[in-house]
Design an enzyme around this catalytic site. Sequence first.
Site, PDB file in Angstrom:
ATOM      1  N   ASP A  99       0.858  -1.167   0.000  1.00 20.31           N
ATOM      2  CA  ASP A  99       0.000   0.000   0.000  1.00 20.31           C
ATOM      3  C   ASP A  99       0.908   1.235   0.000  1.00 20.31           C
ATOM      4  O   ASP A  99       1.686   1.430   0.930  1.00 20.31           O
ATOM      5  CB  ASP A  99      -0.862  -0.007   1.284  1.00 20.31           C
ATOM      6  CG  ASP A  99      -2.190   0.676   1.097  1.00 20.31           C
ATOM      7  OD1 ASP A  99      -2.224   1.713   0.435  1.00 20.31           O
ATOM      8  OD2 ASP A  99      -3.195   0.158   1.634  1.00 20.31           O
ATOM      9  N   ASP A 200      -2.875   4.589  -2.587  1.00 16.47           N
ATOM     10  CA  ASP A 200      -3.873   5.205  -1.718  1.00 16.47           C
ATOM     11  C   ASP A 200      -4.314   6.565  -2.283  1.00 16.47           C
ATOM     12  O   ASP A 200      -3.463   7.362  -2.712  1.00 16.47           O
ATOM     13  CB  ASP A 200      -3.234   5.403  -0.333  1.00 16.47           C
ATOM     14  CG  ASP A 200      -4.230   5.839   0.728  1.00 16.47           C
ATOM     15  OD1 ASP A 200      -5.198   5.095   0.963  1.00 16.47           O
ATOM     16  OD2 ASP A 200      -4.040   6.920   1.328  1.00 16.47           O
ATOM     17  N   GLU A 242      -6.563   3.687  -6.049  1.00 10.91           N
ATOM     18  CA  GLU A 242      -7.784   3.967  -5.291  1.00 10.91           C
ATOM     19  C   GLU A 242      -8.301   5.345  -5.709  1.00 10.91           C
ATOM     20  O   GLU A 242      -7.589   6.346  -5.573  1.00 10.91           O
ATOM     21  CB  GLU A 242      -7.516   3.964  -3.786  1.00 10.91           C
ATOM     22  CG  GLU A 242      -8.815   4.075  -2.991  1.00 10.91           C
ATOM     23  CD  GLU A 242      -8.656   4.638  -1.572  1.00 10.91           C
ATOM     24  OE1 GLU A 242      -9.534   4.367  -0.738  1.00 10.91           O
ATOM     25  OE2 GLU A 242      -7.682   5.350  -1.300  1.00 10.91           O
ATOM     26  N   HIS A 316     -11.025  -2.277   4.283  1.00  8.78           N
ATOM     27  CA  HIS A 316     -10.753  -1.841   5.655  1.00  8.78           C
ATOM     28  C   HIS A 316     -11.414  -0.511   6.006  1.00  8.78           C
ATOM     29  O   HIS A 316     -11.315  -0.062   7.141  1.00  8.78           O
ATOM     30  CB  HIS A 316      -9.243  -1.731   5.838  1.00  8.78           C
ATOM     31  CG  HIS A 316      -8.656  -0.647   4.972  1.00  8.78           C
ATOM     32  ND1 HIS A 316      -8.646  -0.728   3.597  1.00  8.78           N
ATOM     33  CD2 HIS A 316      -8.098   0.545   5.277  1.00  8.78           C
ATOM     34  CE1 HIS A 316      -8.107   0.364   3.103  1.00  8.78           C
ATOM     35  NE2 HIS A 316      -7.761   1.163   4.107  1.00  8.78           N
ATOM     36  N   ASP A 317     -12.020   0.169   5.023  1.00 15.17           N
ATOM     37  CA  ASP A 317     -12.698   1.443   5.291  1.00 15.17           C
ATOM     38  C   ASP A 317     -14.210   1.284   5.313  1.00 15.17           C
ATOM     39  O   ASP A 317     -14.924   2.274   5.544  1.00 15.17           O
ATOM     40  CB  ASP A 317     -12.375   2.469   4.186  1.00 15.17           C
ATOM     41  CG  ASP A 317     -10.915   2.907   4.189  1.00 15.17           C
ATOM     42  OD1 ASP A 317     -10.277   2.871   5.257  1.00 15.17           O
ATOM     43  OD2 ASP A 317     -10.429   3.284   3.113  1.00 15.17           O
TER      44      ASP A 317
HETATM   45  O1  TEU Z   1      -9.093   6.090   2.121  1.00 12.00           O
HETATM   46  C1  TEU Z   1      -9.597   7.186   1.413  1.00 12.00           C
HETATM   47  C2  TEU Z   1     -10.874   7.713   1.894  1.00 12.00           C
HETATM   48  O2  TEU Z   1     -11.417   8.561   1.198  1.00 12.00           O
HETATM   49  C3  TEU Z   1     -11.446   7.261   3.199  1.00 12.00           C
HETATM   50  O3  TEU Z   1     -11.047   8.170   4.152  1.00 12.00           O
HETATM   51  C4  TEU Z   1     -12.920   7.117   3.165  1.00 12.00           C
HETATM   52  O4  TEU Z   1     -13.539   8.283   2.711  1.00 12.00           O
HETATM   53  C5  TEU Z   1     -13.489   6.805   4.511  1.00 12.00           C
HETATM   54  O5  TEU Z   1     -12.642   5.924   5.161  1.00 12.00           O
HETATM   55  C6  TEU Z   1     -14.863   6.168   4.418  1.00 12.00           C
HETATM   56  O6  TEU Z   1     -15.380   5.986   5.702  1.00 12.00           O
HETATM   57  C7  TEU Z   1      -7.723   5.835   2.117  1.00 12.00           C
HETATM   58  C8  TEU Z   1      -7.445   4.651   3.006  1.00 12.00           C
HETATM   59  O7  TEU Z   1      -8.040   3.510   2.467  1.00 12.00           O
HETATM   60  C9  TEU Z   1      -7.897   4.973   4.404  1.00 12.00           C
HETATM   61  O8  TEU Z   1      -7.763   3.871   5.269  1.00 12.00           O
HETATM   62  C10 TEU Z   1      -7.068   6.139   4.893  1.00 12.00           C
HETATM   63  O9  TEU Z   1      -7.521   6.541   6.157  1.00 12.00           O
HETATM   64  C11 TEU Z   1      -7.127   7.319   3.933  1.00 12.00           C
HETATM   65  O10 TEU Z   1      -6.960   6.941   2.572  1.00 12.00           O
HETATM   66  C12 TEU Z   1      -6.012   8.305   4.238  1.00 12.00           C
HETATM   67  O11 TEU Z   1      -4.772   7.748   3.862  1.00 12.00           O
END
Ligand code: TEU
Length: 544
Positions: A99, A200, A242, A316-317
């Site tokens: 990542d 990311d 992403e 994971h989000d």
């Molecule tokens: O996620 C991008 C992102 O836009 C997220 O913050 C999303 O909007 C949110 O989690 C939805 O609830 C990436 C990564 O996958 C995330 O884990 C990171 O926190 C973020 O970037 C910052 O690097």
Amino acid sequence: MVNEPWWKQAVIYQIYPRSFYDSNGDGIGDLKGITEKLDYLQQLGIQALWLSPVCCSPQDDNGYDISDYQDIDPLFGSLDDMDELIRQASMRGIRIIMDLVLNHTSDEHPWFLEAKKSRNNPYHDFYVWREGTEGTPPNDLKASFGGSAWEWVPQCGQYYLHQFSVKQPDLNWENPQVRKEIYKMIRWWTERGIGGFRLDVIDLVAKEPDRGVMAEGRHLHEYLKEMSREVFQGRDLITVGEAWSATPERAFLYSNPDQSELSMVFQFEHIVLDQQPGGEKWDLAPLPFVTFKKTLAKWQTQLYGKGWNSLFFSNHDLPRSVSRFGNDGEYREKSAKMLALCLHGMQGTPYVYQGEELGMTNVRYEISEYRDIELLNMYRERKEAGCPEKEIMESVYAKGRDNARTPMQWNDGVNAGFTSGMPWIRVNPNYTKINAEQEIADENSVFHFYRKLIGLRKQERVLIDGRFELLLPEHDSLFAYTRENEDCVLLVICNFASAAVSYDLPGNWEDGEVLLSNGKQKFSQGILEPYDAYMVIRRKEDVQ
Ligand code: TEU
Ligand code: CA
């Protein structure tokens, strides 16, 4: 097929390292833990592992705030452990995807520590600074994790931009020196044997804060082409971008088959549907099912032959897919299989998020048991705004990122076999019923269903190249489609409801061969039981 890149036939498994397997009892999953579980992953049949960030980090956002791109955080192990993981995985035909968090660093990264010393520091321009006076930021841009996107630094008399937490200052991609350093770092990882990269929030790197533009800034695709030329092309890598903001038209660029940018795009249009336009991120509007499947279908048809998509319902989000799109009560197993079949039947590269293959579910904890910065900031902000506790907690249960971050459930022993110590976040109490050991022992389990689906991808070419057509587009609980190539037609039909439904489908599919189903062995056209899912194939030589 011979000339198709390997990743078009691959299934990728996403690991959230801190919650996968803890090898040393400190309560946090680690690289050695992943290496120990490679046989399990090989049994599942996946071709690559995407690891959420394991580089050095103060862990403000669980590793998405990197303070050293070229070392492993001691929480997860060492560079030697990474080399060993790459080696052991490669022996099992599994590649490691890292990542890469390139939009921002940690505020503890040496570049930022220098940058914030003064305006004249050689690293100052590595970040995005703007004039302003204390208390009056340059504009009203908001950070994703709450509050203003600008933070005041008295010794510079300037604000820096952070699209995420205040500990995640945005890198200034307009500075060629920044890009050069990034490319150097990526090359270093490829030389260590990394098989690919997940980038990311790559759509945010070319931000133009003065115009209020964060995603898809004017120079974005120019930067991506440069990065691809400098580090990706000519190397056997998979690269995944992403991009929450991607449209199919943009995806032609990100994932152009000429490989001038990335291998594939990882977009969320089917996910954000229940966020009302202009509404809050955590709104709990019901998912409009017909729009959901039409959105997925749009990407299937528009990208055909012109780009490549990622297939996922969770990561994971996001909340657990069975809790969000299926039924995590009475029909947990059945709906988990249905979702898998529905997703893996489409065109693109499927992603399995750790625990999804067990049908793991969301959790409902006390607020003190949550760890995620986004969740906790959201809770605090809403609390301050006077929102009732119960309402906030409903959002946490439905959308909180920690739903997907509870430890992997390996067995029915203490802490689900995840750690011998005190887990960094509480284990989902349902581990006594839902765990890998039991899933492996039961040949009708969700795990074995995933294993079969992943196996089918290697046997049936139509899953890779078949043209997609949505059937019954207006049906409010059935998701049905065909995939077709010169040799065969494949039908996928799924019931997203907890009630039986009848329907009328053109053509006769009852003579087809059922490749996989979570219901009966034979397909009877016209009625589907709750959460039924069938994948049926008709070979063209049989038809004639
Ligand atoms: O996620 C991008 C992102 O836009 C997220 O913050 C999303 O909007 C949110 O989690 C939805 O609830 C990436 C990564 O996958 C995330 O884990 C990171 O926190 C973020 O970037 C910052 O690097
Ligand atoms: Ca550990």
